[in-house]
Design a protein around this motif. Structure first.
Motif, PDB file in Angstrom:
ATOM      1  N   ASP A   9       0.814  -1.216   0.000  1.00 29.51           N
ATOM      2  CA  ASP A   9       0.000   0.000   0.000  1.00 29.51           C
ATOM      3  C   ASP A   9       0.846   1.265   0.000  1.00 29.51           C
ATOM      4  OD1 ASP A   9      -2.447  -1.486   2.232  1.00 29.51           O
ATOM      5  OD2 ASP A   9      -2.307  -1.540   0.044  1.00 29.51           O
ATOM      6  N   LEU A  10       2.156   1.127   0.033  1.00 30.47           N
ATOM      7  CA  LEU A  10       3.047   2.273   0.110  1.00 30.47           C
ATOM      8  C   LEU A  10       3.726   2.499  -1.239  1.00 30.47           C
ATOM      9  CD1 LEU A  10       4.739   1.526   3.560  1.00 30.47           C
ATOM     10  CD2 LEU A  10       2.846   3.095   3.110  1.00 30.47           C
ATOM     11  N   ARG A  11       3.904   3.770  -1.601  1.00 30.51           N
ATOM     12  CA  ARG A  11       4.563   4.149  -2.852  1.00 30.51           C
ATOM     13  C   ARG A  11       5.855   4.889  -2.527  1.00 30.51           C
ATOM     14  NH1 ARG A  11       2.631   7.922  -5.277  1.00 30.51           N
ATOM     15  NH2 ARG A  11       3.348   7.453  -7.394  1.00 30.51           N
ATOM     16  N   ALA A  12       6.964   4.401  -3.052  1.00 33.44           N
ATOM     17  CA  ALA A  12       8.250   5.031  -2.764  1.00 33.44           C
ATOM     18  C   ALA A  12       8.273   6.488  -3.207  1.00 33.44           C
ATOM     19  CB  ALA A  12       9.372   4.249  -3.451  1.00 33.44           C
ATOM     20  N   GLY A  13       7.571   6.797  -4.296  1.00 30.75           N
ATOM     21  CA  GLY A  13       7.570   8.161  -4.808  1.00 30.75           C
ATOM     22  C   GLY A  13       6.962   9.183  -3.881  1.00 30.75           C
ATOM     23  N   ASP A  14       6.248   8.732  -2.847  1.00 27.38           N
ATOM     24  CA  ASP A  14       5.641   9.665  -1.894  1.00 27.38           C
ATOM     25  C   ASP A  14       6.646  10.187  -0.875  1.00 27.38           C
ATOM     26  OD1 ASP A  14       3.150   9.376  -3.076  1.00 27.38           O
ATOM     27  OD2 ASP A  14       2.530   7.757  -1.724  1.00 27.38           O
ATOM     28  N   TYR A  15       7.888   9.665  -0.892  1.00 30.93           N
ATOM     29  CA  TYR A  15       8.826   9.961   0.188  1.00 30.93           C
ATOM     30  C   TYR A  15      10.137  10.591  -0.279  1.00 30.93           C
ATOM     31  CZ  TYR A  15       5.449   6.975   2.450  1.00 30.93           C
ATOM     32  OH  TYR A  15       4.258   6.448   2.912  1.00 30.93           O
ATOM     33  N   VAL A  16      10.279  10.857  -1.563  1.00 34.06           N
ATOM     34  CA  VAL A  16      11.501  11.498  -2.047  1.00 34.06           C
ATOM     35  C   VAL A  16      11.386  13.021  -1.929  1.00 34.06           C
ATOM     36  CG1 VAL A  16      12.143   9.625  -3.602  1.00 34.06           C
ATOM     37  CG2 VAL A  16      10.630  11.463  -4.417  1.00 34.06           C
TER      38      VAL A  16
ATOM     39  N   ARG B 161      18.272  16.748  13.338  1.00 33.65           N
ATOM     40  CA  ARG B 161      16.971  16.246  13.792  1.00 33.65           C
ATOM     41  C   ARG B 161      16.210  15.628  12.619  1.00 33.65           C
ATOM     42  NH1 ARG B 161      15.941  21.862  13.261  1.00 33.65           N
ATOM     43  NH2 ARG B 161      14.323  22.283  11.694  1.00 33.65           N
ATOM     44  N   GLY B 162      15.452  14.594  12.918  1.00 40.98           N
ATOM     45  CA  GLY B 162      14.546  14.030  11.929  1.00 40.98           C
ATOM     46  C   GLY B 162      15.075  12.903  11.090  1.00 40.98           C
ATOM     47  N   CYS B 163      16.379  12.546  11.207  1.00 40.52           N
ATOM     48  CA  CYS B 163      16.922  11.453  10.397  1.00 40.52           C
ATOM     49  C   CYS B 163      17.489  10.368  11.310  1.00 40.52           C
ATOM     50  CB  CYS B 163      17.991  11.957   9.436  1.00 40.52           C
ATOM     51  SG  CYS B 163      19.460  12.633  10.224  1.00 40.52           S
ATOM     52  N   THR B 164      17.745   9.211  10.728  1.00 42.31           N
ATOM     53  CA  THR B 164      18.310   8.106  11.493  1.00 42.31           C
ATOM     54  C   THR B 164      19.821   8.246  11.650  1.00 42.31           C
ATOM     55  OG1 THR B 164      16.565   6.679  10.590  1.00 42.31           O
ATOM     56  CG2 THR B 164      18.430   5.592  11.646  1.00 42.31           C
ATOM     57  N   ALA B 165      20.504   8.696  10.598  1.00 40.70           N
ATOM     58  CA  ALA B 165      21.963   8.845  10.647  1.00 40.70           C
ATOM     59  C   ALA B 165      22.405   9.721   9.490  1.00 40.70           C
ATOM     60  CB  ALA B 165      22.653   7.479  10.578  1.00 40.70           C
TER      61      ALA B 165
ATOM     62  N   TYR C  21      15.109   5.624   8.175  1.00 41.43           N
ATOM     63  CA  TYR C  21      14.494   4.303   8.222  1.00 41.43           C
ATOM     64  C   TYR C  21      13.302   4.382   9.161  1.00 41.43           C
ATOM     65  CZ  TYR C  21      18.696   2.738   5.868  1.00 41.43           C
ATOM     66  OH  TYR C  21      19.703   2.589   4.955  1.00 41.43           O
ATOM     67  N   VAL C  22      12.112   4.451   8.593  1.00 46.05           N
ATOM     68  CA  VAL C  22      10.890   4.644   9.370  1.00 46.05           C
ATOM     69  C   VAL C  22       9.800   3.737   8.825  1.00 46.05           C
ATOM     70  CG1 VAL C  22       9.139   6.290  10.149  1.00 46.05           C
ATOM     71  CG2 VAL C  22      11.491   7.066   9.808  1.00 46.05           C
ATOM     72  N   GLY C  23       9.137   2.987   9.719  1.00 41.45           N
ATOM     73  CA  GLY C  23       8.053   2.121   9.287  1.00 41.45           C
ATOM     74  C   GLY C  23       8.565   1.084   8.310  1.00 41.45           C
ATOM     75  N   GLN C  24       8.119   1.169   7.049  1.00 41.36           N
ATOM     76  CA  GLN C  24       8.602   0.264   6.015  1.00 41.36           C
ATOM     77  C   GLN C  24       9.234   1.025   4.855  1.00 41.36           C
ATOM     78  OE1 GLN C  24       4.886  -2.672   6.467  1.00 41.36           O
ATOM     79  NE2 GLN C  24       6.373  -3.385   4.972  1.00 41.36           N
ATOM     80  N   VAL C  25       9.680   2.252   5.128  1.00 45.74           N
ATOM     81  CA  VAL C  25      10.263   3.082   4.074  1.00 45.74           C
ATOM     82  C   VAL C  25      11.698   3.463   4.433  1.00 45.74           C
ATOM     83  CG1 VAL C  25      10.056   5.187   2.706  1.00 45.74           C
ATOM     84  CG2 VAL C  25       7.986   3.986   3.468  1.00 45.74           C
TER      85      VAL C  25
ATOM     86  N   GLY D 276       8.884  14.674   7.449  1.00 49.28           N
ATOM     87  CA  GLY D 276       7.453  14.911   7.533  1.00 49.28           C
ATOM     88  C   GLY D 276       6.666  13.923   6.687  1.00 49.28           C
ATOM     89  N   LYS D 277       7.171  13.626   5.495  1.00 45.48           N
ATOM     90  CA  LYS D 277       6.483  12.670   4.615  1.00 45.48           C
ATOM     91  C   LYS D 277       6.464  11.277   5.227  1.00 45.48           C
ATOM     92  CE  LYS D 277       7.526  15.105   0.303  1.00 45.48           C
ATOM     93  NZ  LYS D 277       8.243  15.082  -0.977  1.00 45.48           N
TER      94      LYS D 277
END
Length: 260
Positions: free
Chosen positions: A69-76, A195-199, A224-228, A255-256
């Motif tokens: 249900d997730l689209r990679a294009g929603d997170y770039v 702030r806001g990132c894993t590394a 790295y958040v959820g499945q994205v 935010g995305k």
């Protein structure tokens, strides 16, 4: 056009081409999976136990939408107020630019690395600064299993990741030097965590061609958040990427990632 401006424009063009060469070396070497990286002499404290992600970074939710249900294009990274002053071009030909591979996982002490293909992946546009044409930003997103997300987070937050990252890059560079173009990794720093990132890993390089020697710096920011999984690369010539500009890019992606 003044002579000084003409020289500066030529320099930007040359350095931009060299920067693209350096990134291509890193990305192509990681994609092939053929690197043999010797583990650092200092062993990991808990080699097969997951390392907790930093508290300042995004926390993967306990549950999430199914990967289908997730689209990679929603997170770039996309055009928005955070990219004001930047122009964009098309995405990279190959979206799979990640350094995270089994060899690096083994190097930091993570066993049983899951390299299953993503259910979706994409490359975002390349953004370049219209004033200086020296700052560039690209992003890549993948939809992975929750287990892969956790493993990757463990890798990039390992205290050994900087050494393993550097080893992978230097091994690739060693076979690509020539009389016309040489590159040296000057430093790899993983101590800076916006702030806001894993590394974040910051790589400083010295690149020499027939016109001179240039400093080239690129930051690779991991989410790295959820499945994205998202990797944001921000590059600059002679200096570190401007913190406010880079933080704006990070804030947009973070935010995305809350919408899963």
């Amino acid at each position: 056009m003044s002579g000084l401006r003409r020289v500066r424009n030529v320099r930007r063009s040359v350095v931009g081409a060299i920067a693209a060469w350096a990134l291509a070396l890193l990305f192509s070497g990681c994609q092939e999976g053929g690197l043999v990286i010797a583990p650092p002499t200092t062993p990991a404290a808990t080699p097969s136990v997951a390392t907790a992600a930093p508290a300042t970074g995004p926390v993967a939710p306990a549950t999430g939408a199914p990967a289908r249900d997730l689209r990679a294009g929603d997170y770039v990274l996309t055009a928005a107020p955070e990219t004001a002053g930047f122009e964009s071009s098309g995405g990279a030909d190959d979206p799979d630019s990640s350094l995270i591979r089994g060899e690096v996982a083994e190097c930091v002490g993570i066993t049983g690395y899951d390299s299953s293909p993503p259910s979706d992946e994409t490359a975002g546009d390349t953004f370049f600064n219209t004033d200086t044409n020296e700052i560039q930003a690209t992003s890549h997103a993948k939809v992975l299993s929750a287990n892969q997300i956790q493993q990757n987070a463990d890798i990039v937050t390992s205290p050994l990741f900087g050494d393993c990252f550097r080893g992978a890059f230097e091994e690739q560079l060693a076979g690509e030097q020539s009389e016309e173009l040489t590159a040296e990794v000057v430093a790899v720093d993983t101590s800076f965590l916006p702030r806001g990132c894993t590394a974040l890993v910051r790589t400083s390089m010295s690149i020499t061609d027939q016109t001179g020697t240039y400093s080239y710096i690129f930051d690779t920011v991991y989410f790295y958040v959820g499945q994205v999984a998202v990797e944001l690369t921000v590059t600059n010539i002679q200096d570190v990427p401007p913190q406010d500009t880079e933080q704006g890019f990070i804030d947009q992606i973070a935010g995305k990632l809350t919408n899963q």
